[in-house]
Design a protein around this motif. Structure first.
Motif, mmCIF file in Angstrom:
data_model
loop_
_atom_site.group_PDB
_atom_site.id
_atom_site.type_symbol
_atom_site.label_atom_id
_atom_site.label_comp_id
_atom_site.label_asym_id
_atom_site.label_seq_id
_atom_site.Cartn_x
_atom_site.Cartn_y
_atom_site.Cartn_z
ATOM 1 N N GLU A 159 0.833 -1.210 0.000
ATOM 2 C CA GLU A 159 0.000 0.000 0.000
ATOM 3 C C GLU A 159 0.865 1.256 0.000
ATOM 4 O O GLU A 159 0.583 2.217 -0.727
ATOM 5 N N ARG A 160 1.916 1.254 0.806
ATOM 6 C CA ARG A 160 2.777 2.429 0.897
ATOM 7 C C ARG A 160 3.489 2.707 -0.431
ATOM 8 O O ARG A 160 3.457 3.827 -0.945
ATOM 9 N N VAL A 161 4.131 1.683 -0.990
ATOM 10 C CA VAL A 161 4.934 1.897 -2.201
ATOM 11 C C VAL A 161 4.050 2.204 -3.393
ATOM 12 O O VAL A 161 4.340 3.123 -4.179
ATOM 13 N N ARG A 214 7.515 6.581 -6.968
ATOM 14 C CA ARG A 214 8.814 7.244 -7.107
ATOM 15 C C ARG A 214 9.453 7.563 -5.754
ATOM 16 O O ARG A 214 10.669 7.457 -5.592
ATOM 17 N N ARG A 215 8.656 7.925 -4.806
ATOM 18 C CA ARG A 215 9.220 8.255 -3.493
ATOM 19 C C ARG A 215 9.743 7.013 -2.775
ATOM 20 O O ARG A 215 10.815 7.046 -2.165
ATOM 21 N N TRP A 216 8.993 5.901 -2.843
ATOM 22 C CA TRP A 216 9.332 4.757 -2.010
ATOM 23 C C TRP A 216 10.066 3.638 -2.744
ATOM 24 O O TRP A 216 10.837 2.898 -2.125
ATOM 25 N N LEU A 217 9.844 3.500 -4.054
ATOM 26 C CA LEU A 217 10.498 2.399 -4.768
ATOM 27 C C LEU A 217 11.910 2.754 -5.213
ATOM 28 O O LEU A 217 12.805 1.905 -5.170
ATOM 29 N N TRP A 218 12.128 3.988 -5.662
ATOM 30 C CA TRP A 218 13.472 4.351 -6.124
ATOM 31 C C TRP A 218 14.550 4.081 -5.078
ATOM 32 O O TRP A 218 15.597 3.505 -5.410
#
Length: 253
Positions: free
Chosen positions: A74-76, A81-85
């Motif tokens: 849910e977060r990613v 772009r904010r959490w996966l990169w």
């Protein structure tokens, strides 16, 4: 199979049969939300070809998870772009540490291979640009363009930390890192709208001059009628790619 912690990185590996040992390491990574344990079938197949086959848990995945799997997804997916990169960049850097460890742990003298599914493939391509020991890559339903233009998924907005990860890790923005010409194959779904295959094509086109003496070491295959899934044909092509390019005979100095 065997497990160990390498500088806080959980590692799982399968040794080849002694009579098949090629003296080469192949690292295989799972897709987003996956774990090193989910790669056991691939590790067995790779070991069956004579490779020392290894997987790790990506940062914030598996034994490194900081929340439930549902919360992670849910977060990613709420801001890719904010959490996966940062996951891509941090895990690619972890691979370098694992390669350092593996040289002492296994005493292998041959080239290394690396690949993965979706996120795992993204990481493999990035890691090959960070470490010249990786001589062959097979990236399935993955992309070297972390911006993923045309994706059906909302991209979100990166923060400063994510932008730094992108600048330092995105393969398409760091083409000079591939001057050692690792053999790179992209197994793409022709109908993939989550990770569009044109990212791999643009990457290979951008590297055409670098690979002018060995164009056969870059390949993009579009699998017809395949969306964002790891098709059996992709795995067979991956095994063939590693078989051909990790024989110690076709490396580029």
């Amino acid at each position: 199979m065997f497990e160990e912690q390498v500088d806080g990185i959980p590692v799982l590996w399968q040794n080849p049969e002694p009579n098949l040992d090629r003296d080469c390491l192949v690292i295989w990574l799972a897709g987003f939300g996956g774990t090193k344990e989910s790669c056991k079938p691939q590790l067995r197949d790779l070991a069956g070809l004579g490779f020392t086959a290894l997987s790790i848990d990506a940062w914030q995945h598996g034994a490194r998870r900081i929340e439930s799997e549902e919360e992670l997804r849910e977060r990613v997916r709420g801001n890719i772009r904010r959490w996966l990169w940062p996951v891509l960049h941090r895990t690619a850097r972890d691979v370098v540490a694992v390669l350092d460890w593996s040289e002492n742990r296994f005493g292998l003298r041959g080239p290394a291979g690396m690949g993965g599914i979706s996120m795992g493939g993204d990481i493999a391509v990035a890691a090959a640009g960070m470490d010249k020991r990786i001589a062959a890559v097979s990236a399935a339903i993955a992309t070297p363009d972390w911006l993923r233009p045309g994706s059906c998924e909302p991209p979100g907005r990166p923060d400063a930390c994510a932008w730094n990860a992108y600048r330092e890790g995105n393969p398409l923005s760091n083409l000079d890192r591939y001057a050692h010409c690792p053999a790179m194959a992209f197994e793409c779904g022709d109908d993939d709208r989550q990770v569009p295959p044109d990212g791999a094509e643009r990457f290979c086109t951008a590297l055409a001059q670098t690979y002018r003496a060995c164009p056969e070491r870059l390949r993009v295959t579009r699998h017809a009628d395949v969306a964002h899934r790891f098709a059996d044909a992709m795995w067979l092509a991956t095994l063939d790619w590693f078989d051909r390019h990790l024989n110690g005979a076709d490396g580029i100095a």
